[in-house]
Design an enzyme around this catalytic site. Structure first.
Site, PDB file in Angstrom:
ATOM      1  CD  GLU A 111      -2.307   1.173   2.368  1.00 43.61           C
ATOM      2  OE1 GLU A 111      -3.938  -0.106   2.286  1.00 43.61           O
ATOM      3  OE2 GLU A 111      -2.745   1.325   3.180  1.00 43.61           O
ATOM      4  CD  GLN A 168      12.456  34.536 -11.073  1.00 42.41           C
ATOM      5  OE1 GLN A 168      12.840  34.894 -10.067  1.00 42.41           O
ATOM      6  NE2 GLN A 168      13.322  34.040 -12.191  1.00 42.41           N
TER       7      GLN A 168
END
Length: 382
Positions: A245, A282
């Site tokens: 899992e 940016q």
């Protein structure tokens, strides 16, 4: 070192992405709003072979190795925008089908695996208790010997697929003196057994299409044939489930991260502010660059851990590292996706707010981030 996928794995991935995109994404917003488990989609996934990916072909499975299962679940997480469905499928496969395949008797596998693979049965894994979440050693559910069988009493909580499940792997204390290691036994229970109930359904922040509930056991009689593995061997069954899992559940997260990256790039290219696409700023481009870095690192960690798992190596630390990094990267990616979309990211119709809600649970289920750090620290001798 060859990091390329085989042709079979590439074809598997492509087929699942195409299937998921064409079949599983209808009315996802409405399903999420209504906390509705999509049983029709569940059956369509079974018809595609997803529920039986790691199971033996003799029982209707595909007998895939761990890395191929990771590739398949990544493709499912990418193609299916219903993270709740992906989570329910992963819990069914990794915490029920796998431990039953690894530890079940021939009779048990013959009885349950065909239905778990063909979609007629839904699996559950029950260890968490109301007073013992991360502390499995504090388990209070007990199974006491009764003739040739056992009497089970107690309760479990936060059980994925609980309200819709048919078969449960339930852990109970059979020898308190020995504690979790040696004193815990895994049992197979069926819906409808006298004294076995799943009252109510919890409402959640995210993963709303994956139903979750308590499981209550009131003097449930279990025959000796209900023991999965051996009496006192519950810790081994649990370890198998957790290794698979923690390594492979996050493969679906990797697919979701890929989709969120692509969604954010597309939005950053078309959305304009101050006369230019926001991707030219940016502040936005760096978020997207970080998404890409985290995605590639998450994928490599997942593939490496899955490869080690199929080699039969001890993957406890690998699984903890992978679970920790991928889950926290998923949350960061989802958060940045919302931020990039701005006000629209806060709106339901753009679907990134749901991705964030769905992501939050990843740092809690299958062992919290804090527990993963504890495991890593122990392996480092601390």
């Amino acid at each position: 070192m060859d990091f390329s996928l085989s042709d079979e794995q590439k074809n598997l991935s492509d087929s699942i992405v195409k299937f998921a995109q064409q079949t599983l994404n209808t009315d996802v917003i409405a399903r999420d709003r209504d906390h509705q488990f999509p049983r029709d989609c569940w059956q369509q996934c079974a018809d595609m072979g997803i529920q039986g990916l790691p199971a033996d072909e003799a029982y209707g499975g595909s007998n895939l190795d761990a890395l191929s299962v990771a590739v398949a679940l990544e493709a499912l997480g990418y193609g299916c925008r219903d993270a709740g469905l992906v989570f329910s499928l992963s819990a069914h496969i990794l915490a029920c089908v796998v431990p039953l395949s690894e530890h079940g008797s021939d009779e048990q596998k013959q009885r349950y695996l065909p239905g778990l693979c063909d979609g007629s049965l839904i699996g559950m894994h029950a260890i968490t208790e109301p007073g013992a979440g991360s502390d499995a050693f504090a388990m209070r559910t007990t199974a006491v010997a009764d003739g040739d069988g056992w009497r089970l009493n107690g309760s479990k909580t936060f059980i994925s697929n609980g309200p819709v499940g048919d078969v449960a792997i339930v852990f109970a204390m059979t020898n308190p003196q020995k504690g979790f290691h040696g004193g815990t036994t895994a049992f197979l229970l069926e819906k409808g057994m006298p004294g076995f109930s799943a009252p109510g359904t919890f409402e959640k922040l995210g993963l709303r299409t994956s139903p979750i509930s308590e499981l209550v056991f009131e003097n449930v009689y279990l025959p000796a044939s209900a023991v999965l593995g051996s009496v006192g061997g519950g810790a081994s069954v649990f370890a198998t489930a957790m290794d698979w899992e923690r390594v492979l559940l996050v493969a679906g997260h990797v697919g979701a991260m890929q989709r969120l990256l692509e969604t954010s790039i597309a939005y950053a290219r078309k959305r304009s502010q101050s006369g230019q696409a926001i991707g030219k700023f940016q502040a936005i481009s760096h978020k997207i660059a970080d998404m890409k870095v985290n995605l590639e690192a998450a994928r490599l960690l997942t593939y490496q851990a899955a490869w080690r798992l199929q080699q039969g190596k001890n993957v406890s630390m690998d699984a903890a590292i992978t679970k920790l990094f991928v889950s926290e990267s998923l949350v960061k990616t989802a958060m940045d996706s919302v931020q990039i979309h701005g006000g629209y990211g806060f709106m339901v119709d753009y679907e990134v707010e749901r991705a964030l809600r769905d992501a939050i649970g990843s740092t809690i289920y299958s062992g919290t981030s804090e527990i993963q750090r504890n495991i890593i620290a122990r392996w480092l001798g601390l």
